[in-house]
Design a protein around this motif. Structure first.
Motif, PDB file in Angstrom:
ATOM      1  N   ASP A  28       0.826  -1.212   0.000  1.00  0.00           N
ATOM      2  CA  ASP A  28       0.000   0.000   0.000  1.00  0.00           C
ATOM      3  C   ASP A  28       0.861   1.263   0.000  1.00  0.00           C
ATOM      4  O   ASP A  28       0.539   2.241  -0.662  1.00  0.00           O
ATOM      5  CB  ASP A  28      -0.940   0.015   1.204  1.00  0.00           C
ATOM      6  CG  ASP A  28      -2.144  -0.890   1.013  1.00  0.00           C
ATOM      7  OD1 ASP A  28      -2.340  -1.388  -0.116  1.00  0.00           O
ATOM      8  OD2 ASP A  28      -2.889  -1.093   1.984  1.00  0.00           O
ATOM      9  N   LYS A  29       1.946   1.258   0.749  1.00  0.00           N
ATOM     10  CA  LYS A  29       2.844   2.418   0.764  1.00  0.00           C
ATOM     11  C   LYS A  29       3.429   2.679  -0.612  1.00  0.00           C
ATOM     12  O   LYS A  29       3.506   3.823  -1.060  1.00  0.00           O
ATOM     13  CB  LYS A  29       3.965   2.207   1.783  1.00  0.00           C
ATOM     14  CG  LYS A  29       3.528   2.336   3.210  1.00  0.00           C
ATOM     15  CD  LYS A  29       4.703   2.150   4.148  1.00  0.00           C
ATOM     16  CE  LYS A  29       4.271   2.279   5.591  1.00  0.00           C
ATOM     17  NZ  LYS A  29       5.400   2.144   6.514  1.00  0.00           N
ATOM     18  N   VAL A  30       3.843   1.617  -1.293  1.00  0.00           N
ATOM     19  CA  VAL A  30       4.418   1.768  -2.636  1.00  0.00           C
ATOM     20  C   VAL A  30       3.354   2.285  -3.597  1.00  0.00           C
ATOM     21  O   VAL A  30       3.605   3.202  -4.397  1.00  0.00           O
ATOM     22  CB  VAL A  30       5.021   0.427  -3.121  1.00  0.00           C
ATOM     23  CG1 VAL A  30       5.394   0.491  -4.597  1.00  0.00           C
ATOM     24  CG2 VAL A  30       6.226   0.046  -2.272  1.00  0.00           C
ATOM     25  N   ILE A  31       2.152   1.718  -3.521  1.00  0.00           N
ATOM     26  CA  ILE A  31       1.058   2.139  -4.407  1.00  0.00           C
ATOM     27  C   ILE A  31       0.714   3.603  -4.162  1.00  0.00           C
ATOM     28  O   ILE A  31       0.552   4.391  -5.106  1.00  0.00           O
ATOM     29  CB  ILE A  31      -0.176   1.233  -4.209  1.00  0.00           C
ATOM     30  CG1 ILE A  31       0.117  -0.166  -4.758  1.00  0.00           C
ATOM     31  CG2 ILE A  31      -1.402   1.826  -4.886  1.00  0.00           C
ATOM     32  CD1 ILE A  31      -0.937  -1.201  -4.414  1.00  0.00           C
ATOM     33  N   LEU A  32       0.601   4.005  -2.902  1.00  0.00           N
ATOM     34  CA  LEU A  32       0.281   5.392  -2.586  1.00  0.00           C
ATOM     35  C   LEU A  32       1.384   6.343  -3.043  1.00  0.00           C
ATOM     36  O   LEU A  32       1.102   7.447  -3.503  1.00  0.00           O
ATOM     37  CB  LEU A  32       0.020   5.550  -1.093  1.00  0.00           C
ATOM     38  CG  LEU A  32      -1.281   4.918  -0.594  1.00  0.00           C
ATOM     39  CD1 LEU A  32      -1.368   4.990   0.922  1.00  0.00           C
ATOM     40  CD2 LEU A  32      -2.479   5.586  -1.244  1.00  0.00           C
ATOM     41  N   GLN A  33       2.624   5.924  -2.912  1.00  0.00           N
ATOM     42  CA  GLN A  33       3.749   6.739  -3.389  1.00  0.00           C
ATOM     43  C   GLN A  33       3.620   6.977  -4.889  1.00  0.00           C
ATOM     44  O   GLN A  33       3.734   8.104  -5.362  1.00  0.00           O
ATOM     45  CB  GLN A  33       5.074   6.032  -3.072  1.00  0.00           C
ATOM     46  CG  GLN A  33       6.285   6.612  -3.756  1.00  0.00           C
ATOM     47  CD  GLN A  33       6.919   7.732  -2.983  1.00  0.00           C
ATOM     48  OE1 GLN A  33       6.623   7.916  -1.812  1.00  0.00           O
ATOM     49  NE2 GLN A  33       7.776   8.484  -3.628  1.00  0.00           N
ATOM     50  N   LEU A  34       3.367   5.919  -5.637  1.00  0.00           N
ATOM     51  CA  LEU A  34       3.234   6.054  -7.090  1.00  0.00           C
ATOM     52  C   LEU A  34       2.013   6.895  -7.452  1.00  0.00           C
ATOM     53  O   LEU A  34       2.062   7.703  -8.381  1.00  0.00           O
ATOM     54  CB  LEU A  34       3.143   4.675  -7.746  1.00  0.00           C
ATOM     55  CG  LEU A  34       4.406   3.829  -7.710  1.00  0.00           C
ATOM     56  CD1 LEU A  34       4.120   2.419  -8.199  1.00  0.00           C
ATOM     57  CD2 LEU A  34       5.512   4.470  -8.526  1.00  0.00           C
TER      58      LEU A  34
END
Length: 182
Positions: A28-34
């Motif tokens: 989720d952190k990676v997705i939100l960053q992108l």
């Protein structure tokens, strides 16, 4: 394989889908960053789709990687940047990173990269020996403090190797115990 991020992502996809360290929260952190930094790579609707908790994490990882590969080189590069930022231990254990670092195929020599968290190389008997010494010293101090006046003096001497706040506390305790006995 080539040296592009797109090629690296294609090669790392199997590893990322199977790595248990890339859990729901980190994904989720990676997705939100992108999504937040590069909405042209991952729109709000796509981010919502990849954050769906009804779908297993490994499936979501696979779908995200396929989507990013379809978006092109910049999307793959930004995925690696987000992975490096949020899940550093996974980033540094990627097959392409290990190959670049060691020129060894990590899939062929997987046992070489299994990390173990070891505090030291001593065995359990060493730990038990140290623990026993500490317990023995504590028991001797506890039972001899009431009988001998040197116990509190020894405590005051022990303060010499400690930081200032700990020194003050031990010296204050030593002074109070001497006043109570005298």
């Amino acid at each position: 394989m080539g040296d592009s991020f797109h090629d690296h992502l294609r090669e790392d996809s199997g590893f990322l889908g199977a790595d248990p360290r890339l859990d729901t929260e980190l994904l989720d952190k990676v997705i939100l960053q992108l999504n937040r930094i590069y909405p042209q790579i991952l729109s709000d609707a796509e981010a919502t789709k990849f954050r769906n908790l009804d779908v297993p994490t490994s499936v979501r990882v696979g779908e995200l990687l396929v989507h990013l590969q379809g978006e092109g080189e910049e999307a793959c590069r930004e995925f690696y940047r987000a992975l490096h930022l949020h899940v550093e231990e996974v980033y540094y254990s990627l097959p392409t990173r290990l190959r670049l670092r060691d020129n060894i195929d990590p899939l062929k020599y997987r046992h070489l990269y299994h990390q173990k968290y070891v505090m030291n190389d001593k065995g359990p008997l060493f730990f038990l020996g140290c623990f026993s010494i500490a317990v023995g010293m504590a028991l001797i101090y506890y039972y001899s403090e009431n009988k001998l006046t040197g116990g509190s003096r020894a405590l005051g001497m022990a303060a010499l190797g400690l930081k200032r706040k700990a020194q003050e506390l031990l010296i204050r305790y030593t002074d109070e115990s001497l006043l109570n006995k005298g």
